[in-house]
Each structure stands twice: as C-alpha cells, then as structure tokens.
Design a protein around this motif. Structure first.
Motif: not given
Length: 374
Positions: A197-213
């Motif tokens: 899985i490739v997560y193609n992001t702007s990096s405007f992500d929260s730490l909670e979001s990255i933890a869920l992934l």
C-alpha cells in the motif's frame, strides 16, 4: 462480487497488453551510491509480504473499531472538524463514503513506484488543503467522481491487482478519508489483496492518523510543500502546515524507515519524500531539505521536483467584493502573481545543492532505459 457502480473507472485496462510493443531490454540497477556495497542496506526479501498481512486478528479488529469511531467524530485530520461523517461533511466535503475520480494503472509516478505495469492509483476527490496552485484542482477542490463505500473500494483494490497486474495500490490525496482507507484495506485483505500500500500524501496528516495507518501502509509517498507559516497560510490556506508536516514525516519514517527495494528495483517499503520547487521559494526548499537531513535521515530517498506550472487560482483575474473581475492594469491585478510563472532551472538546482550539502544523497533520477530507478 466486484462493484458495478463505477464502470468507467477502469477504462484504461484494455491498453495494458500491446503485442506490437518492443521488448524491454534487461536493466541494471540505477542508484546514486557512495559505493556499490551501500545498496545492500536498502534491499528487502523477494517476495515481499505487505505489512497488513502481518497483523494479528486482534490488531485488525482494533483498526476497524477505531476507523468507525473516527468517522463518527472526525478528528484525524489537522482541521479537527469534529463532525459525524455519517450525517454531514467537514472542510473536505466528503462524508462516510469516498468519492473517487479515477481508478486505473498509472504511469506518472517515480520509476521505482510505477515499474513496468504501473501503480494501481486511486485518485480521491476532495482534500483538506486548499493549495492555490493545485495541479489536480479539478479533483482535489471539487467533488468530481463516483461514490464508493469502503468495502466497494477494497474490491477495486483487488481488481487492480488481479486484472491490472499493477505493482502496488497507490492512494492519492487520502488524508481526509483515512478511516475509509483503513476499512477498505482490511476488506481487501479478506478478499486476497497481496500488494504493498502506497500512501500518497501532502503530509498534512495528524499523528493520530499516521498511528491508525501503522501496520497497513508500506510506502509513504509524502510531499513537503513549503516551510514558512506565512507562505502556507497564503498558498495552502493552512498556517500550521509546516509544523504538521514535520511531525507527520517523522512519524512516517519511524514506522517504515528509509525506502527499500526488491532486487528488481521496485520500491516496497519506506518513505519517498517529494518537494515541488516553487518559483521564488527555493530558499524554503533549502530549509526543508536541511531539516530532513538533520531530523529524519540522511539516507532519506528524495525527489526534488521541477514540474510546477501555474494552475488553479494562480494567474486568474482578481475579483472585487461584488464578484466581478477587476480591470487588469498593466498586468498587476492577477492573483498570486509571484508564482504565475514556471520554475527556473537555477531555482531547482539551488534546492538540490542545498540537499547535497546537508548530507542527503539518495535522489530520484531517471534510469537510462526509462524504466526503474533505485
């Protein structure tokens, strides 16, 4: 059974096989190395097992439960809208389903991502940023596309794998639909998905979001756009972008590390960091690459991009409060005029030089045969 709600999404598939296409010659790994033995540290086992295949039943259940909870009180994105997405939408304009503009094998990514058969790309509509220069403005700023449930989306992942023969599942602009992405990956796993899985992001992500992934994403294909808060407020409509991106990029790297490949030159796991050089903002690009080298990793795989061109709102006529276009006087009544031009070669080289001086050395370079790069 696969969904039939979006029959035109996969229209490109018949073009995959072309008997008249010339045989691609064998290739040699193309990587900018201090010495050849350095390559050994960035290889993974082949066949590669995606991270979601390694999760226990208990971990899978926890991910599913957390995803539904976040949909009921949307607080993963840094916008912190707090809405119940089963009932209404927030800044991103997307509810409990996803809106998908295109699902197809894609050949516009880095060679190590797209390979021979393409990256199985899913272009989501909507976005939690409002970049005035957005290169996908018609998709990201508007709800153009097909509504799919997370389960239907997961079925398309499997179709990309089994029919498209793609190398990975590439989720493009998914920051605002992370709960749905999680549910779709879990469903696709049950249906037999075996691709990274490739997560193609702007990096405007929260730490909670990255933890869920964590445990679901293999490759973070992350942008780092601008550095100054004043710049992000003006051009991205988010004054906390750089602060958020610094936290999220570090969290991504902590999960998957530096970009690694199988012996065929395809990326399987790690972070690939992109920076699109903006006209007149090369100094901010220099600050970004220096921070990456000092605070993330000098072995970070970096793509300094020069593809910028004016899009979206850049160069449009300014409008008065009445909504009518103001009279253009000597070309000075255009919106975001300072970036209403192509980026110069010397601006791109300035950022590349700053990156090298900071100690970064693994850069995306086109392979001589235009196929793979490592």
């Amino acid at each position: 059974m696969l969904s039939r709600r979006a029959p035109s999404l996969f229209a490109r598939l018949p073009t995959l096989s072309n008997p008249t296409r010339k045989k691609i010659p064998s290739w040699q790994p193309h990587i900018q190395l201090r010495h050849k033995s350095s390559q050994i540290g960035f290889l993974v086992d082949d066949p590669y097992i995606p991270r979601f295949q390694l999760l226990s039943p208990s971990q899978l259940a926890q991910k599913r439960s957390a995803a539904y909870a976040h949909l009921s009180n949307c607080n993963l994105c840094p916008r912190l809208c707090g809405v119940n997405r089963f009932e209404r939408t927030g800044t991103c304009l997307i509810g409990a389903d996803v809106v998908v503009n295109t699902i197809a094998p894609h050949f516009g990514e880095e060679p190590c991502i797209q390979g021979r058969h393409g990256s199985g790309s899913v272009f989501f509509s909507g976005c939690n940023l409002r970049c005035v220069f957005c290169q996908n403005h018609d998709i990201a700023h508007q709800k153009n596309g097909f509504h799919l449930t997370p389960e239907e989306l997961g079925e398309w992942f499997v179709k990309l794998q089994d029919v498209g023969n793609v190398h990975n599942i590439n989720l493009v602009t998914p920051e605002h639909v992370v709960p749905q992405v999680v549910l779709s990956i879990l469903h696709a796993r049950e249906l037999g998905l075996k691709l990274p899985i490739v997560y193609n992001t702007s990096s405007f992500d929260s730490l909670e979001s990255i933890a869920l992934l964590d445990g679901l994403v293999d490759i973070y294909l992350a942008d780092f756009k601008v550095w100054a808060a004043s710049t992000s407020k003006r051009l991205l409509k988010a004054d906390n972008y750089a602060e958020t991106a610094r936290e999220s990029v570090k969290a991504m790297h902590a999960q998957v590390g530096d970009l690694c490949f199988t012996s065929d030159g395809l990326a399987k796991k790690g972070v690939l960091l992109r920076h699109l050089v903006m006209p007149g903002y090369e100094a901010e690009g220099g600050q970004i690459v220096r921070w990456l080298a000092e605070h993330v990793s000098r072995d970070l795989y970096v793509h300094v991009m020069e593809q910028y061109h004016p899009r979206a709102h850049v160069g449009k006529e300014k409008r008065g409060r009445s909504g009518r276009a103001r009279e253009v006087v000597e070309g000075k009544a255009l919106r975001y005029e300072e970036i209403n031009r192509a980026v110069k070669g010397e601006e791109v080289e300035s950022v590349k030089k700053a990156a090298q001086q900071a100690g970064l050395w693994r850069f995306v370079e086109p392979a001589e045969h235009a196929l793979f790069s490592m």
